[in-house]
Design a protein around this motif. Sequence first.
Motif, PDB file in Angstrom:
ATOM      1  N   LEU A 103       0.804  -1.207   0.000  1.00  0.00           N
ATOM      2  CA  LEU A 103       0.000   0.000   0.000  1.00  0.00           C
ATOM      3  C   LEU A 103       0.847   1.270   0.000  1.00  0.00           C
ATOM      4  O   LEU A 103       0.356   2.331  -0.367  1.00  0.00           O
ATOM      5  CB  LEU A 103      -0.961  -0.007   1.194  1.00  0.00           C
ATOM      6  CG  LEU A 103      -2.073  -1.044   1.065  1.00  0.00           C
ATOM      7  CD1 LEU A 103      -2.837  -1.181   2.371  1.00  0.00           C
ATOM      8  CD2 LEU A 103      -3.017  -0.718  -0.078  1.00  0.00           C
ATOM      9  N   ARG A 112      -3.265  -1.995  -4.816  1.00  0.00           N
ATOM     10  CA  ARG A 112      -4.351  -1.167  -4.279  1.00  0.00           C
ATOM     11  C   ARG A 112      -5.572  -1.273  -5.193  1.00  0.00           C
ATOM     12  O   ARG A 112      -6.697  -1.408  -4.727  1.00  0.00           O
ATOM     13  CB  ARG A 112      -3.916   0.290  -4.145  1.00  0.00           C
ATOM     14  CG  ARG A 112      -4.930   1.140  -3.409  1.00  0.00           C
ATOM     15  CD  ARG A 112      -4.405   2.565  -3.226  1.00  0.00           C
ATOM     16  NE  ARG A 112      -5.156   3.304  -2.238  1.00  0.00           N
ATOM     17  CZ  ARG A 112      -6.340   3.852  -2.451  1.00  0.00           C
ATOM     18  NH1 ARG A 112      -6.934   3.741  -3.621  1.00  0.00           N
ATOM     19  NH2 ARG A 112      -6.954   4.517  -1.488  1.00  0.00           N
ATOM     20  N   GLU A 155      -5.249   1.463   5.088  1.00  0.00           N
ATOM     21  CA  GLU A 155      -3.978   2.158   4.809  1.00  0.00           C
ATOM     22  C   GLU A 155      -3.513   2.946   6.025  1.00  0.00           C
ATOM     23  O   GLU A 155      -2.337   2.893   6.388  1.00  0.00           O
ATOM     24  CB  GLU A 155      -4.133   3.100   3.614  1.00  0.00           C
ATOM     25  CG  GLU A 155      -4.211   2.390   2.295  1.00  0.00           C
ATOM     26  CD  GLU A 155      -4.440   3.332   1.127  1.00  0.00           C
ATOM     27  OE1 GLU A 155      -3.795   3.126   0.085  1.00  0.00           O
ATOM     28  OE2 GLU A 155      -5.268   4.267   1.251  1.00  0.00           O
TER      29      GLU A 155
END
Length: 182
Positions: A103, A112, A155
């Motif tokens: 990420l 992603r 994230e």
Amino acid sequence: MPKVDRRIRKSQEAIKSAVTELMAEKNFDEITLQDISDKADVSRGTIYLHYEDKYDLLDKLIDGHMNELSEICQSVSDLDWKESIIPWFTYLEHNYLFFSTMLASKGATQFRNRLVEYLSEDFKEEVHLSQARKSGLSEDVILQYVVMSYVGVVEWWLKNEMPHSPEVMSEQLGALIKMNLG
């Protein structure tokens, strides 16, 4: 499915670990097969026995984790939101280096995108059945909102080195999703 020889499995795991560790250090495009070979302590020929090139290796690495996440989702499909998220965050926690690297890495935007695509499919039915659509909102907008929020929280959690346990994340994220989907 035939059983994989222990030596082959050990080599594949070393190669996968090596590419993940290298991606934590530098951009994927800068990583060479020789770098991977050196880090994994295997020959380049061994890498070619299992993968066409470094892109095939990355694809298979991502596929493996996406398949694991999919199996987790299928195994908890009968649980409520809060309970079903705990195994997901536990898996992310156990594979912290991989997910945080994927990420954060500029060379792994495909990860992603794959995560967003996967979650979109997974949440589509929930959005379709949600109370929110009765308010006149577009299902597509609701789906994007929920998926991007979910990915953003993941994230944030990984980037901040998992400041809360999977249980706390599950409780909070489950409440937010339930609030948004009714």
